[in-house]
Write a protein that holds these residues in place. Structure first.
Motif, mmCIF file in Angstrom:
data_model
loop_
_atom_site.group_PDB
_atom_site.id
_atom_site.type_symbol
_atom_site.label_atom_id
_atom_site.label_comp_id
_atom_site.label_asym_id
_atom_site.label_seq_id
_atom_site.Cartn_x
_atom_site.Cartn_y
_atom_site.Cartn_z
ATOM 1 N N ILE A 150 0.830 -1.218 0.000
ATOM 2 C CA ILE A 150 0.000 0.000 0.000
ATOM 3 C C ILE A 150 0.856 1.256 0.000
ATOM 4 N N LEU A 151 1.862 1.299 0.869
ATOM 5 C CA LEU A 151 2.695 2.506 0.945
ATOM 6 C C LEU A 151 3.531 2.700 -0.315
ATOM 7 N N ASN A 152 4.200 1.654 -0.747
ATOM 8 C CA ASN A 152 5.101 1.770 -1.904
ATOM 9 C C ASN A 152 4.372 1.783 -3.239
ATOM 10 N N GLY A 153 3.174 1.212 -3.271
ATOM 11 C CA GLY A 153 2.451 1.142 -4.533
ATOM 12 C C GLY A 153 1.448 2.256 -4.747
ATOM 13 N N TYR A 154 0.939 2.835 -3.650
ATOM 14 C CA TYR A 154 -0.176 3.765 -3.796
ATOM 15 C C TYR A 154 0.017 5.135 -3.138
ATOM 16 N N ASN A 182 -5.742 7.895 -2.555
ATOM 17 C CA ASN A 182 -5.286 6.680 -3.211
ATOM 18 C C ASN A 182 -4.941 5.590 -2.196
ATOM 19 N N GLY A 183 -4.232 5.984 -1.135
ATOM 20 C CA GLY A 183 -3.882 5.031 -0.090
ATOM 21 C C GLY A 183 -5.116 4.528 0.632
ATOM 22 N N TYR A 184 -6.028 5.431 0.906
ATOM 23 C CA TYR A 184 -7.276 5.081 1.587
ATOM 24 C C TYR A 184 -8.074 4.085 0.748
ATOM 25 N N SER A 185 -8.131 4.345 -0.548
ATOM 26 C CA SER A 185 -8.847 3.469 -1.473
ATOM 27 C C SER A 185 -8.217 2.083 -1.525
ATOM 28 N N ALA A 186 -6.881 2.039 -1.543
ATOM 29 C CA ALA A 186 -6.176 0.750 -1.601
ATOM 30 C C ALA A 186 -6.447 -0.072 -0.341
ATOM 31 N N ILE A 187 -6.471 0.599 0.804
ATOM 32 C CA ILE A 187 -6.768 -0.093 2.067
ATOM 33 C C ILE A 187 -8.180 -0.671 2.021
ATOM 34 N N ALA A 188 -9.122 0.153 1.567
ATOM 35 C CA ALA A 188 -10.519 -0.280 1.479
ATOM 36 C C ALA A 188 -10.667 -1.481 0.559
ATOM 37 N N ASP A 189 -9.982 -1.459 -0.571
ATOM 38 C CA ASP A 189 -10.059 -2.567 -1.517
ATOM 39 C C ASP A 189 -9.487 -3.853 -0.926
ATOM 40 N N SER A 213 -18.534 2.702 -3.593
ATOM 41 C CA SER A 213 -18.013 4.070 -3.494
ATOM 42 C C SER A 213 -16.542 4.193 -3.863
ATOM 43 N N ASN A 214 -15.840 3.064 -3.957
ATOM 44 C CA ASN A 214 -14.395 3.145 -4.131
ATOM 45 C C ASN A 214 -13.996 3.539 -5.553
ATOM 46 N N ILE A 215 -12.736 3.995 -5.700
ATOM 47 C CA ILE A 215 -12.254 4.479 -6.991
ATOM 48 C C ILE A 215 -11.561 3.381 -7.791
ATOM 49 N N GLY A 216 -11.353 2.203 -7.181
ATOM 50 C CA GLY A 216 -10.679 1.118 -7.896
ATOM 51 C C GLY A 216 -9.181 1.307 -7.821
ATOM 52 N N ASN A 217 -8.432 0.214 -8.022
ATOM 53 C CA ASN A 217 -6.966 0.340 -7.902
ATOM 54 C C ASN A 217 -6.197 -0.533 -8.888
ATOM 55 N N GLU A 218 -6.764 -0.778 -10.071
ATOM 56 C CA GLU A 218 -6.073 -1.595 -11.055
ATOM 57 C C GLU A 218 -4.802 -0.903 -11.537
ATOM 58 N N GLY A 219 -3.754 -1.707 -11.712
ATOM 59 C CA GLY A 219 -2.555 -1.188 -12.335
ATOM 60 C C GLY A 219 -1.683 -0.334 -11.455
ATOM 61 N N LYS A 220 -2.050 -0.159 -10.231
ATOM 62 C CA LYS A 220 -1.264 0.614 -9.270
ATOM 63 C C LYS A 220 -0.841 1.967 -9.798
ATOM 64 N N VAL A 221 0.478 2.235 -9.775
ATOM 65 C CA VAL A 221 0.967 3.602 -9.946
ATOM 66 C C VAL A 221 0.527 4.276 -11.232
#
Length: 209
Positions: free
Chosen positions: A126-130, A153-160, A172-180
């Motif tokens: 989460i930290l290094n990717g988002y 972005n970090g909040y969304s990654a945690i939620a996912d 409600s989330n923004i999605g996290n495909e493909g990371k950076v």
């Protein structure tokens, strides 16, 4: 006349949204020193509420401009200070929890979570990717935009991560495909839309004056 009434309604709605966001987002944003954009706060509130209602987990943010550490403080003492500082924050959180902490002056980010979530949350991912890539990016975006983007972005990654562990889809989330790479694009579009709306509102209000 109808146009003026429409604009008045729009301004009133925006004001109510601002007040609503700042009143209730504090359930999850413990502090942000005014660094997180209000629209990002609104999204964080939506995600936080859905995660709480569906998964029973509290996701918190703690963002500071500085922790007040003297510049010449030895690294060892600085690390100990930050550790004690964050331990004092954590002891007041409602379990189960995840908290993302950010301190700009100290260039520090961290992630803490309840023991029950240790097999679900991957701190380094989460930290290094988002989070870190957006904070460290060298571009023309303002500091506030970077902090807002990294926090959301970090909040969304945690939620996912939490939702995926239970095979639950968060509406409600923004999605996290493909990371950076895709993350930067999504955040760029998100803030581009917001900037356009703010610019339009400002132009209309200025014209009316």
């Amino acid at each position: 006349m109808k146009r003026l009434n429409f604009l008045k309604v729009g301004v009133i709605v925006s004001l109510l949204l601002f007040l609503y966001t700042n009143s209730f987002a504090q359930n999850y944003i413990i502090t942000d020193d005014g660094l997180i954009d209000n629209r990002a706060k609104e999204k964080i509130l939506q995600i936080g509420n859905e995660v709480k209602s569906k998964l029973g987990v509290n996701i918190y943010l703690y963002v500071k401009g500085t922790l007040g550490i003297e510049p010449n403080t030895p690294t060892k003492d600085k690390i100990q200070f930050i550790k004690s500082y964050e331990e004092n924050i954590i002891k007041n959180l409602e379990n189960p929890y995840v908290i993302l902490t950010v301190s700009l002056e100290e260039t520090h980010v961290n992630l803490y979570f309840s023991d029950s979530l240790k097999n679900i949350i991957d701190k380094n991912d989460i930290l290094n990717g988002y989070v870190v890539p957006l904070l460290a990016s060298k571009d023309k975006n303002t500091l506030a935009s970077k902090i807002s983007a990294a926090s959301l972005n970090g909040y969304s990654a945690i939620a996912d991560a939490l939702a995926n562990s239970k095979n639950i889809v968060l509406e409600s989330n923004i999605g996290n495909e493909g990371k950076v790479s895709s993350t930067i694009w999504r955040v760029f579009v998100y803030f581009l839309v917001i900037s356009g709306l703010l610019a339009y509102t400002y132009a209309v209000l200025k014209k009316r004056k």
